[in-house]
Write an enzyme that holds these catalytic residues in place. Structure first.
Site, PDB file in Angstrom:
ATOM      1  N   ASP A   1      12.404  51.695  22.832  1.00  0.00           N
ATOM      2  CA  ASP A   1      11.140  52.357  23.143  1.00  0.00           C
ATOM      3  C   ASP A   1      11.462  53.447  24.155  1.00  0.00           C
ATOM      4  O   ASP A   1      12.091  53.169  25.187  1.00  0.00           O
ATOM      5  CB  ASP A   1      10.156  51.380  23.798  1.00  0.00           C
ATOM      6  CG  ASP A   1       9.522  50.406  22.821  1.00  0.00           C
ATOM      7  OD1 ASP A   1       9.991  50.325  21.672  1.00  0.00           O
ATOM      8  OD2 ASP A   1       8.572  49.706  23.227  1.00  0.00           O
TER       9      ASP A   1
ATOM     10  N   HIS B   1      18.720  48.196  21.175  1.00  0.00           N
ATOM     11  CA  HIS B   1      19.024  47.603  19.875  1.00  0.00           C
ATOM     12  C   HIS B   1      19.965  48.506  19.073  1.00  0.00           C
ATOM     13  O   HIS B   1      20.114  49.693  19.366  1.00  0.00           O
ATOM     14  CB  HIS B   1      17.724  47.384  19.097  1.00  0.00           C
ATOM     15  CG  HIS B   1      16.765  46.453  19.782  1.00  0.00           C
ATOM     16  ND1 HIS B   1      16.500  45.187  19.322  1.00  0.00           N
ATOM     17  CD2 HIS B   1      16.015  46.604  20.917  1.00  0.00           C
ATOM     18  CE1 HIS B   1      15.632  44.591  20.133  1.00  0.00           C
ATOM     19  NE2 HIS B   1      15.320  45.440  21.107  1.00  0.00           N
TER      20      HIS B   1
ATOM     21  N   SER C   1      16.196  54.413  32.732  1.00  0.00           N
ATOM     22  CA  SER C   1      17.515  54.449  32.118  1.00  0.00           C
ATOM     23  C   SER C   1      17.483  55.266  30.831  1.00  0.00           C
ATOM     24  O   SER C   1      16.428  55.726  30.410  1.00  0.00           O
ATOM     25  CB  SER C   1      17.997  53.023  31.844  1.00  0.00           C
ATOM     26  OG  SER C   1      16.918  52.190  31.503  1.00  0.00           O
TER      27      SER C   1
END
EC number: 4.1.1.65
Length: 299
Positions: free
Chosen positions: A115, A171, A258
């Site tokens: 996301d 992911h 990040s």
């Protein structure tokens, strides 16, 4: 402070981003004193460790409901209820229900790994000539390996910036066989656009981890996690040498902002048109993990 805008991919609307701790961020990156202080904080790992330790204390749970409300976070996506989180860091590293992030289907489709807010560049060689406040972005400094620089110098690059309110697990974007992770130690400068406008090479100076992914559909893919202000801990949960499907968890960031960077070899991927269009306009596209990123050009 100039308001940061992005394109919401779900609605295709231009949106003004909600900046967490906006007054603090404005001070740190819009004043001489603030910039000096932010540099000091970013270069001091002990301060980052102290901050991380504090966010793991049980009393920080009290911040969670207000943070969720201010940032309009959908709690229906969570595996845990708000009352089950043991600390603010536990909330920050939260897991989501599988159905909350459906994975785009198709063997030749790669997906968004996190996301976050995305910038896409089809040609790293062209991007490498971009000048930000007289400082060129350096692929060589980013990767620290001449072999990898040669391999990806004419390829494509994806930047995915995670804000403090985002889901912070990352992911795999492709079906792959991942190798071991290599760590390049560095600082913990903020990757917020207010900081990047002065120096895009922050990515080359911050602590980061690199993993090479072997894939059938896209050739070799390089995956980087970049630490940022207060993010000293990049936790890998995958096992090198085991096969993974796109959308499978690779790891997570502990508390802070990040970035994830993904590099593709030349001629291996055609990114989705909307992502490219927005990036050419200098606008990030806010995506959810598992959405289509592009398709393979390899036969």
């Amino acid at each position: 402070m100039k308001k940061l805008q992005y394109i919401d991919r779900l609605t295709n609307q231009r949106v003004t981003e909600s900046v967490c701790y906006e007054k603090t961020m404005t001070f740190l990156y819009s004043s001489k004193l603030g910039k000096r202080l932010s540099t000091l904080l970013s270069r001091s790992p002990i301060l980052s460790r102290i901050y991380g330790w504090i966010q793991k204390r049980s009393w920080t749970r009290r911040k969670i409901p207000g943070f969720v409300k201010r940032n309009h976070i959908n709690i229906k996506d969570f595996k845990k209820s708000l009352s089950e989180f043991s600390s603010f860091n536990d909330f920050f590293t939260r897991e989501l229900l599988p159905e909350a992030r459906p994975i785009a289907q198709g063997d030749n489709i790669c997906v968004t790994p996190v996301d976050g807010a995305y910038l896409i560049y089809s040609n790293i060689a062209e991007f490498g000539e971009f000048v930000v406040k007289s400082k060129r972005f350096s692929l060589s400094k980013l990767l620290g390996d001449p072999r990898l620089v040669e391999k990806y110098a004419s390829g494509s690059v994806v930047f995915a910036r995670l804000a403090l309110f985002d889901y912070h697990r990352f992911h795999f974007p492709v079906d792959c066989l991942p190798g071991p992770t290599r760590t390049i130690n560095g600082y913990l400068f903020s990757v917020h656009p207010m900081a990047l406008k002065d120096n895009f090479n922050i990515f080359c100076e911050n602590k980061r981890t690199l993993t090479e992914l072997k894939t059938e559909a896209f050739g070799d893919v390089l995956y980087l996690e970049v630490g940022a202000l207060n993010v000293g801990s990049i936790i890998q949960t995958y096992k090198p040498g085991e096969k993974y499907s796109k959308g499978d968890e690779k790891g997570f960031f502990e508390i802070g902002g990040s970035t994830v960077i993904v590099l593709f070899q030349p001629g291996s991927v055609q990114f989705d048109a909307d992502l490219l269009k927005n990036s050419r306009m200098g606008l990030e596209t806010r995506c959810l993990m598992g959405q289509s990123l592009g398709r393979s050009l390899r036969e």
